[in-house]
Design a protein around this motif. Structure first.
Motif, PDB file in Angstrom:
ATOM      1  N   GLN A 106       4.246   3.400  -9.096  1.00 35.64           N
ATOM      2  CA  GLN A 106       4.694   2.400  -8.123  1.00 35.64           C
ATOM      3  C   GLN A 106       3.300   1.969  -7.515  1.00 35.64           C
ATOM      4  N   VAL A 107       3.454   0.508  -7.018  1.00 34.90           N
ATOM      5  CA  VAL A 107       2.337   0.029  -6.384  1.00 34.90           C
ATOM      6  C   VAL A 107       2.558   0.079  -4.815  1.00 34.90           C
ATOM      7  N   LYS A 163       1.299  -0.444  -0.675  1.00 33.97           N
ATOM      8  CA  LYS A 163       1.038  -1.688   0.007  1.00 33.97           C
ATOM      9  C   LYS A 163      -0.255  -1.960   0.022  1.00 33.97           C
ATOM     10  N   GLY A 189      -1.933  -1.789  -2.598  1.00 33.93           N
ATOM     11  CA  GLY A 189      -2.420  -2.382  -4.111  1.00 33.93           C
ATOM     12  C   GLY A 189      -2.719  -1.147  -5.148  1.00 33.93           C
ATOM     13  N   LYS A 231       1.897  -5.456 -10.134  1.00 35.47           N
ATOM     14  CA  LYS A 231       2.761  -6.353  -9.320  1.00 35.47           C
ATOM     15  C   LYS A 231       3.299  -7.745 -10.112  1.00 35.47           C
ATOM     16  N   GLU A 245      -7.142  -8.168  -9.104  1.00 31.39           N
ATOM     17  CA  GLU A 245      -5.745  -7.761  -8.744  1.00 31.39           C
ATOM     18  C   GLU A 245      -5.265  -8.538  -7.444  1.00 31.39           C
TER      19      GLU A 245
END
Length: 457
Positions: free
Chosen positions: A136-137, A139, A141, A378, A428
């Motif tokens: 999972q990403v 906050k 990044g 993302k 990114e």
């Protein structure tokens, strides 16, 4: 008059205290369960840590996440706290994080509830959302393996969070948690600090890969009772290559060139390939030195062209671009000619297969597939894959534009690897879609090429 929010916080913390023994029982049971699942994998797993949410952390979270507005009672707050109990499965290396996730998915995949969570009959009270997209990403990044779960007891479900972290990610997590997440001070140099922290993260990733290689090599040596150190063995190979080919070059063309860098490249390549990928067994090492001994009695031609099939195809865009370039200059750039002449003499078998294997090893050294494939999370999956391919293309085309054999010198490859990691992490933060990436692709390429030229000076 005291604000109502603080009454809500006090009542919730009081309830946390009241249920503490119950939560601790659940924590111990679930931790023992995870220990049982991985009991046969005690080498990969460093530790399984667990904790109950502290009062200080819960107090802050109630305000930060506006739980005092979203939920009416303290019990609802605790019921909806995803990390009331936390577990961290700590492994040695980054590449093992996915292997542990895969093992959990296999173990929990035989029973599924209507809410999408899975369990195993061995303990039908423990549920995990193993089908969720991972990593999972966050906050910030960065990617993390984080899985939601719950324990279904007599009092109802109690939520917990499971994280899978390599040692370097645990270390990074501590740094970031204390310096960024828990730091509420305002600094005028925030962007500078973020760049520094991103650089630390990139260096830790590289360190993880290097430690993984060293560990694998030393394990293989230990199993086969090889007492020589990794550095000593690599230097031994390099010296053998350098001495042999200096003599053969003088016999062939009547003079010698400085081939120390070329010998070092080949020594490192053979060491990585044979020790890491072929298992580093004594038979392979013995065969290598028997090859050197046999070559002492044969002539090696350093004057006539290397003959290879000039058509080269690879499904990997990086290997395809770099491979076709090298084939185009193999007989016109004498540095590359000498390098591949030496490689093909040392490595028995089909020259094109040796050529392809060499390119794969170089690619793995410069670009870690796991790291690249967990970037741009993302973006939608299909767009992310397209961007990954374009990034690999940018690297390959820039190496081709430099062209000289210095691109595979060990010190340069280390610098390229570090710079490319930072380059991708900066992308990114900018790229919002594949179309957006392609719109600015030329500018990105020129920016990266400028960095690469500085490295190659």
């Amino acid at each position: 008059m005291r604000l109502k929010v603080f009454d809500v916080i006090d009542d919730t913390l009081s309830l946390l205290d009241k249920n503490q023994e119950h939560y601790q029982d659940i924590r111990r049971e679930v931790k023992a369960y995870f220990n049982h699942i991985f009991e046969e994998d005690n080498e990969r797993i460093v530790d399984i840590n667990s904790r109950i949410k502290t009062k200080e952390s819960l107090r802050e979270k109630i305000i930060r996440n506006r739980f005092y507005i979203n939920y009416e009672t303290p019990q609802e707050i605790l019921d909806h706290l995803s990390d009331l109990i936390g577990f961290i499965i700590e492994c040695r290396f980054i590449e093992e994080e996915y292997l542990i996730l895969k093992q959990l998915r296999l173990f929990f995949n035989n029973r599924k509830e209507a809410d999408g969570y899975y369990y195993n009959d061995l303990n039908p009270r423990v549920f995990l959302d193993v089908a969720s997209q991972q990593p999972q990403v966050q906050k910030n990044g960065f990617a993390i393996y984080r899985i939601d779960g719950y324990y279904l007891g007599e009092r109802g479900p109690i939520n917990f969070e499971l994280q899978i972290k390599a040692l370097v990610h645990s270390f990074w997590g501590e740094i970031e948690h204390k310096l960024v997440y828990k730091n509420t001070n305002y600094y005028v140099y925030d962007d500078f600090m973020k760049d520094i922290l991103a650089s630390i993260k990139a260096n830790l990733t590289i360190l993880d890969r290097q430690l993984n290689i060293v560990y694998d090599q030393m394990q293989d040596m230990s199993k086969n009772d090889v007492s020589i150190s990794e550095t000593g063995f690599e230097k031994l190979i390099t010296k053998a290559i350098n001495d042999l080919f200096l003599m053969k070059m003088n016999e062939s063309i009547g003079f010698t060139l400085n081939i120390k860098n070329t010998s070092a490249i080949l020594g490192h390549y053979i060491f990585i390939k044979d020790i890491r990928y072929d298992g580093g067994n004594n038979d392979r090492i013995s065969k290598l030195f028997k090859t050197f001994k046999k070559l002492n009695s044969v002539q090696i031609d350093f004057e006539n062209a290397v003959v290879l099939d000039d058509s080269f195809q690879s499904p990997d865009i990086f290997i395809h671009i770099l491979g076709n370039y090298l084939l185009s200059v193999i007989n016109s750039d004498y540095d590359w000619f000498v390098f591949f002449k030496m490689l093909f003499v040392i490595e028995p078998g089909n020259n094109m297969e040796d050529f392809s294997l060499f390119l794969n090893v170089i690619k793995n050294y410069l670009v870690d597939n796991y790291w690249l494939n967990t970037s741009f999370l993302k973006l939608p999956l299909d767009e992310g894959q397209l961007v990954h391919e374009e990034c690999a293309k940018i690297l390959a085309q820039s190496l081709v534009e430099i062209g000289t054999i210095k691109i595979i010198h060990d010190d340069k490859m280390i610098q390229i690897n570090k710079a490319f990691v930072k380059f991708i992490e900066e992308l990114e933060t900018r790229v919002i879609s594949y179309d957006d990436f392609m719109h600015y692709q030329q500018a990105y390429y020129e920016d990266w090429l400028k960095q690469l030229r500085i490295i190659m000076k």
